[in-house]
Design a protein around this motif. Sequence first.
Motif, mmCIF file in Angstrom:
data_model
loop_
_atom_site.group_PDB
_atom_site.id
_atom_site.type_symbol
_atom_site.label_atom_id
_atom_site.label_comp_id
_atom_site.label_asym_id
_atom_site.label_seq_id
_atom_site.Cartn_x
_atom_site.Cartn_y
_atom_site.Cartn_z
ATOM 1 N N LEU A 148 51.755 -108.171 -12.737
ATOM 2 C CA LEU A 148 51.618 -106.869 -12.239
ATOM 3 C C LEU A 148 52.477 -105.675 -12.777
ATOM 4 O O LEU A 148 51.933 -104.536 -12.500
ATOM 5 C CB LEU A 148 51.825 -107.120 -10.525
ATOM 6 C CG LEU A 148 51.187 -107.946 -9.944
ATOM 7 C CD1 LEU A 148 51.748 -108.162 -8.631
ATOM 8 C CD2 LEU A 148 49.742 -107.427 -9.870
ATOM 9 N N LYS A 149 53.395 -105.984 -13.456
ATOM 10 C CA LYS A 149 54.047 -104.987 -14.350
ATOM 11 C C LYS A 149 53.256 -104.124 -15.293
ATOM 12 O O LYS A 149 53.060 -102.863 -15.405
ATOM 13 C CB LYS A 149 55.151 -105.245 -15.141
ATOM 14 C CG LYS A 149 56.003 -104.333 -15.650
ATOM 15 C CD LYS A 149 57.393 -105.027 -16.321
ATOM 16 C CE LYS A 149 58.523 -104.618 -16.186
ATOM 17 N NZ LYS A 149 59.567 -105.256 -16.828
ATOM 18 N N GLY A 150 52.301 -104.911 -15.734
ATOM 19 C CA GLY A 150 51.113 -104.375 -16.676
ATOM 20 C C GLY A 150 50.170 -103.359 -15.861
ATOM 21 O O GLY A 150 49.364 -102.987 -16.374
ATOM 22 N N LYS A 151 50.188 -103.603 -14.388
ATOM 23 C CA LYS A 151 49.084 -102.884 -13.670
ATOM 24 C C LYS A 151 49.889 -101.636 -13.152
ATOM 25 O O LYS A 151 48.954 -100.936 -12.301
ATOM 26 C CB LYS A 151 48.501 -103.773 -12.598
ATOM 27 C CG LYS A 151 48.061 -105.032 -13.064
ATOM 28 C CD LYS A 151 46.639 -104.694 -13.724
ATOM 29 C CE LYS A 151 46.151 -106.364 -14.177
ATOM 30 N NZ LYS A 151 45.082 -106.234 -14.867
ATOM 31 N N ILE A 152 51.068 -101.247 -13.598
ATOM 32 C CA ILE A 152 51.571 -100.107 -13.110
ATOM 33 C C ILE A 152 50.747 -98.934 -13.663
ATOM 34 O O ILE A 152 50.320 -98.730 -14.773
ATOM 35 C CB ILE A 152 53.200 -99.884 -13.593
ATOM 36 C CG1 ILE A 152 53.779 -100.993 -12.554
ATOM 37 C CG2 ILE A 152 53.642 -98.432 -13.261
ATOM 38 C CD1 ILE A 152 55.302 -100.907 -12.900
ATOM 39 N N VAL A 153 50.551 -97.855 -13.040
ATOM 40 C CA VAL A 153 49.803 -96.553 -13.752
ATOM 41 C C VAL A 153 50.861 -95.758 -14.302
ATOM 42 O O VAL A 153 51.685 -95.482 -13.867
ATOM 43 C CB VAL A 153 49.110 -95.729 -12.348
ATOM 44 C CG1 VAL A 153 48.327 -94.668 -12.830
ATOM 45 C CG2 VAL A 153 48.297 -96.636 -11.422
ATOM 46 N N PRO A 154 50.355 -95.746 -15.539
ATOM 47 C CA PRO A 154 51.386 -94.947 -16.435
ATOM 48 C C PRO A 154 51.498 -93.297 -16.066
ATOM 49 O O PRO A 154 50.517 -92.971 -15.638
ATOM 50 C CB PRO A 154 50.754 -95.120 -17.898
ATOM 51 C CG PRO A 154 49.474 -95.943 -17.699
ATOM 52 C CD PRO A 154 49.225 -96.207 -16.534
ATOM 53 N N GLY A 155 52.647 -93.025 -16.244
ATOM 54 C CA GLY A 155 52.777 -91.371 -15.794
ATOM 55 C C GLY A 155 52.832 -91.420 -14.259
ATOM 56 O O GLY A 155 53.324 -90.134 -13.839
ATOM 57 N N LYS A 156 52.452 -92.251 -13.399
ATOM 58 C CA LYS A 156 52.227 -91.623 -11.860
ATOM 59 C C LYS A 156 53.315 -92.356 -11.272
ATOM 60 O O LYS A 156 53.965 -93.352 -11.075
ATOM 61 C CB LYS A 156 51.083 -92.523 -11.424
ATOM 62 C CG LYS A 156 50.937 -92.255 -9.898
ATOM 63 C CD LYS A 156 49.318 -92.049 -9.380
ATOM 64 C CE LYS A 156 49.420 -91.523 -8.126
ATOM 65 N NZ LYS A 156 48.291 -91.389 -7.434
ATOM 66 N N LEU A 157 54.295 -91.254 -11.001
ATOM 67 C CA LEU A 157 55.509 -91.589 -9.919
ATOM 68 C C LEU A 157 55.451 -91.051 -8.758
ATOM 69 O O LEU A 157 54.899 -89.774 -8.596
ATOM 70 C CB LEU A 157 56.641 -90.949 -10.901
ATOM 71 C CG LEU A 157 56.929 -91.543 -12.394
ATOM 72 C CD1 LEU A 157 57.997 -90.644 -13.105
ATOM 73 C CD2 LEU A 157 57.238 -92.995 -12.428
ATOM 74 N N VAL A 158 56.124 -91.554 -7.780
ATOM 75 C CA VAL A 158 56.191 -91.132 -6.554
ATOM 76 C C VAL A 158 57.703 -91.224 -6.061
ATOM 77 O O VAL A 158 58.231 -92.511 -6.052
ATOM 78 C CB VAL A 158 55.621 -92.036 -5.345
ATOM 79 C CG1 VAL A 158 55.757 -91.439 -4.016
ATOM 80 C CG2 VAL A 158 53.957 -91.784 -5.664
ATOM 81 N N ASP A 159 58.587 -90.007 -5.951
ATOM 82 C CA ASP A 159 59.766 -90.117 -5.720
ATOM 83 C C ASP A 159 60.561 -90.652 -6.911
ATOM 84 O O ASP A 159 61.470 -91.360 -6.664
ATOM 85 C CB ASP A 159 60.171 -90.795 -4.374
ATOM 86 C CG ASP A 159 59.686 -90.289 -3.162
ATOM 87 O OD1 ASP A 159 59.620 -88.891 -3.303
ATOM 88 O OD2 ASP A 159 59.543 -90.746 -2.224
ATOM 89 N N GLY A 160 60.092 -90.440 -8.178
ATOM 90 C CA GLY A 160 60.718 -90.915 -9.289
ATOM 91 C C GLY A 160 60.334 -92.501 -9.663
ATOM 92 O O GLY A 160 61.042 -93.097 -10.758
ATOM 93 N N LYS A 161 59.861 -93.289 -8.841
ATOM 94 C CA LYS A 161 59.387 -94.812 -8.844
ATOM 95 C C LYS A 161 57.925 -94.973 -9.290
ATOM 96 O O LYS A 161 57.223 -94.257 -8.772
ATOM 97 C CB LYS A 161 59.794 -95.381 -7.835
ATOM 98 C CG LYS A 161 61.254 -95.278 -7.338
ATOM 99 C CD LYS A 161 61.722 -96.064 -6.165
ATOM 100 C CE LYS A 161 62.971 -96.094 -5.886
ATOM 101 N NZ LYS A 161 63.279 -96.783 -4.582
ATOM 102 N N PRO A 162 57.638 -95.984 -10.122
ATOM 103 C CA PRO A 162 56.301 -96.075 -10.469
ATOM 104 C C PRO A 162 55.507 -96.637 -9.353
ATOM 105 O O PRO A 162 56.185 -97.362 -8.306
ATOM 106 C CB PRO A 162 56.407 -97.159 -11.545
ATOM 107 C CG PRO A 162 57.781 -97.645 -11.542
ATOM 108 C CD PRO A 162 58.808 -96.930 -10.900
ATOM 109 N N VAL A 163 54.225 -96.628 -9.413
ATOM 110 C CA VAL A 163 53.284 -97.197 -8.272
ATOM 111 C C VAL A 163 52.211 -98.074 -9.195
ATOM 112 O O VAL A 163 51.992 -97.935 -10.033
ATOM 113 C CB VAL A 163 52.675 -96.175 -7.800
ATOM 114 C CG1 VAL A 163 53.589 -95.316 -6.757
ATOM 115 C CG2 VAL A 163 51.869 -95.245 -8.320
ATOM 116 N N ILE A 164 51.633 -98.999 -8.300
ATOM 117 C CA ILE A 164 50.572 -99.728 -8.366
ATOM 118 C C ILE A 164 49.573 -99.452 -7.524
ATOM 119 O O ILE A 164 49.618 -99.628 -6.592
ATOM 120 C CB ILE A 164 50.749 -101.298 -8.630
ATOM 121 C CG1 ILE A 164 51.908 -101.820 -9.501
ATOM 122 C CG2 ILE A 164 49.577 -102.170 -8.748
ATOM 123 C CD1 ILE A 164 52.348 -103.274 -9.371
#
Length: 143
Positions: free
Chosen positions: A70-86
Amino acid sequence: MADVTFLLIIYFMVTMAFSATKGLDFAVPKEDTAQVQLEREEAVEVKVTPQGTYLVDGRPLALSQFADYLKGKIVPGKLVDGKPVIEKPVILRPDPQAPYGAMMDAFDELRQVKDKLGLARELNISLPTQREIENLWGALGAL
């Protein structure tokens, strides 16, 4: 005799108030006979097999490998409160003959992915019913 009549009048007045009270009022939507257009949405599909093994997007994976996949499914460059999202939803599809414990282990592992990867929010985990699987996947198979 007047006392009995008075009590009967009170009894009927009180019971009439009970019968006037209605239950919940809600409007049932009208049946839509139009054909629903279903579109495939990209999602991560986790199948639990009858043997208690896991297929993630058609590939066999162990529980410990879920977070790395699932780490590979993280949206690159999309951060919420400085944390990545899927953004992709995760669909957990246990086989009807799959062990209950295997399904719960997969669900628990998916819920822990947020902490393991430091995500901004929980994964969107969906556990469809057997009827939804038959209706939805049957209709999508025809696309």
